[in-house]
Design an enzyme around this catalytic site. Structure first.
Site, short mmCIF file in Angstrom:
data_model
loop_
_atom_site.label_atom_id
_atom_site.label_comp_id
_atom_site.label_asym_id
_atom_site.label_seq_id
_atom_site.Cartn_x
_atom_site.Cartn_y
_atom_site.Cartn_z
N GLY A 37 17.26 104.32 39.55
CA GLY A 37 16.86 103.20 40.40
C GLY A 37 15.36 103.22 40.56
N HIS A 38 14.80 102.07 40.93
CA HIS A 38 13.35 102.02 41.12
C HIS A 38 12.97 102.76 42.39
CE1 HIS A 38 13.64 99.13 44.41
NE2 HIS A 38 14.50 98.43 43.68
N ASN A 39 11.68 102.97 42.60
CA ASN A 39 11.21 103.67 43.80
C ASN A 39 11.68 102.93 45.05
OD1 ASN A 39 9.87 105.60 42.28
ND2 ASN A 39 7.92 104.49 42.30
N GLY A 40 12.23 103.69 46.00
CA GLY A 40 12.71 103.09 47.23
C GLY A 40 14.13 102.59 47.18
N SER A 41 14.83 102.87 46.09
CA SER A 41 16.21 102.38 45.93
C SER A 41 17.22 103.19 46.74
CB SER A 41 16.60 102.37 44.45
OG SER A 41 16.54 103.68 43.91
N GLY A 42 16.84 104.40 47.16
CA GLY A 42 17.73 105.22 47.97
C GLY A 42 18.25 106.46 47.30
N LYS A 43 17.90 106.67 46.03
CA LYS A 43 18.49 107.79 45.29
C LYS A 43 18.05 109.15 45.81
CE LYS A 43 15.18 107.15 41.48
NZ LYS A 43 14.31 106.18 42.21
N SER A 44 16.77 109.31 46.18
CA SER A 44 16.31 110.58 46.72
C SER A 44 16.85 110.82 48.13
CB SER A 44 14.78 110.64 46.74
OG SER A 44 14.27 110.67 45.41
N GLU A 163 13.55 113.64 40.31
CA GLU A 163 12.37 113.20 39.56
C GLU A 163 11.60 114.41 39.03
OE1 GLU A 163 11.84 110.21 38.73
OE2 GLU A 163 12.51 108.81 40.28
#
EC number: 7.-.-.-
Length: 272
Positions: A37-44, A163
């Site tokens: 997902g792009h940055n800020g998508s919630g994956k981290s 990442e």
């Protein structure tokens, strides 16, 4: 099939913004799953919830059938190893061997057992010959392999890489991904890998790709299944892996004769 991670009806908000609502995800033991997902998508954020670093407002997270709670969080974490983005932030020892030993000391491994465990972990990731080196003398890719060794020495059932190649050059990125493929082959069902990335070429190596955006699961399937959904990926701020994107554009090549100069000019537009 044994579930390494099972998430049911997860809800989590940050600064009054809902990041996850009724989110569900199962990961089988031994599976390599790429969360993209792009940055800020919630994956981290999802990784931090699984580790118990953040607490969900509602829903359940189970790790190998153990419910994550305030009482169980430390035991659940013992099953999970984490490798972060910046390799320089993960070193605490004066040498490579000292760094791997640090985690073993924290779980009170007998000092007589440590040398063998350190050597085994460093050998697996191809860094045994560097065990007496100072961390600052290593390349970025080598540092991340040492970070992996530090995790492997603790014998986790799950490794999450957040990442972990984002700050590496192409060579460093390639060596880390080759190491992950080696781990998958060597440990099989005994080790579950979760790679968090926005690099689609890395995601092609996984068994399964889960696309997340705004805390919602957008796509979920094999790399072939997910990367056949070009429109959905683009709508969620993602590109196809380079080879797939190139193949798509080659299918759109003008149906006319082009000399070498014209063909080069047309190909150069694909990178814009």
């Amino acid at each position: 099939m044994v579930k390494a991670i099972k998430i049911d009806n997860l809800k989590y908000s940050y600064d009054e913004r809902s990041l996850f609502s009724d989110f569900n995800l199962d990961i089988d033991a031994g599976q390599w799953v790429a969360l993209v997902g792009h940055n800020g998508s919630g994956k981290s954020t999802l990784a931090k919830l699984i580790l118990g670093l953040l607490v969900a407002e509602q829903g359940d997270i189970d790790v190998f059938d153990e419910r994550l709670t305030v009482e169980t969080v430390h035991h659940v974490r013992s099953k999970i190893g984490m490798v972060f983005q910046n390799p320089d932030n993960q070193f605490v020892g004066a040498t490579v061997a000292d760094d791997v030993a640090f985690g073993l000391e924290n779980i009170q491994v007998e000092s007589s057992e440590m040398p063998q465990k350190i050597d085994n972990a460093l050998t697996i990731v191809g860094m045994q010959e560097f065990k007496n080196r100072e961390p600052h003398t290593l390349s970025g890719g080598q540092k991340q392999r040492v970070a992996l060794a530090s995790v492997l020495a603790l014998q986790p059932k799950i490794i999450i890489l957040d990442e972990a190649t984002a700050m590496l050059d192409p060579d460093g990125r390639a060596t880390v991904m080759e190491t992950l493929q080696k781990l998958k082959k060597q440990f099989g069902k005994e080790l579950t890998l979760v790679t968090i990335t926005h690099d689609m070429d890395e995601a092609t190596l996984a068994d399964r790709v889960v696309v997340i955006n705004d805390g919602q699961k957008i796509l979920d399937g094999t790399p072939a299944e997910v990367f056949s959904q070009r429109k959905a990926l683009h709508e969620n701020g993602l590109e196809l892996p380079f080879a797939n994107e190139l193949a798509f554009h080659l299918n759109e090549k003008p149906n006319k004769y082009m000399d070498e100069r014209e063909l080069i000019q047309w190909l150069s537009t694909l990178n814009k």
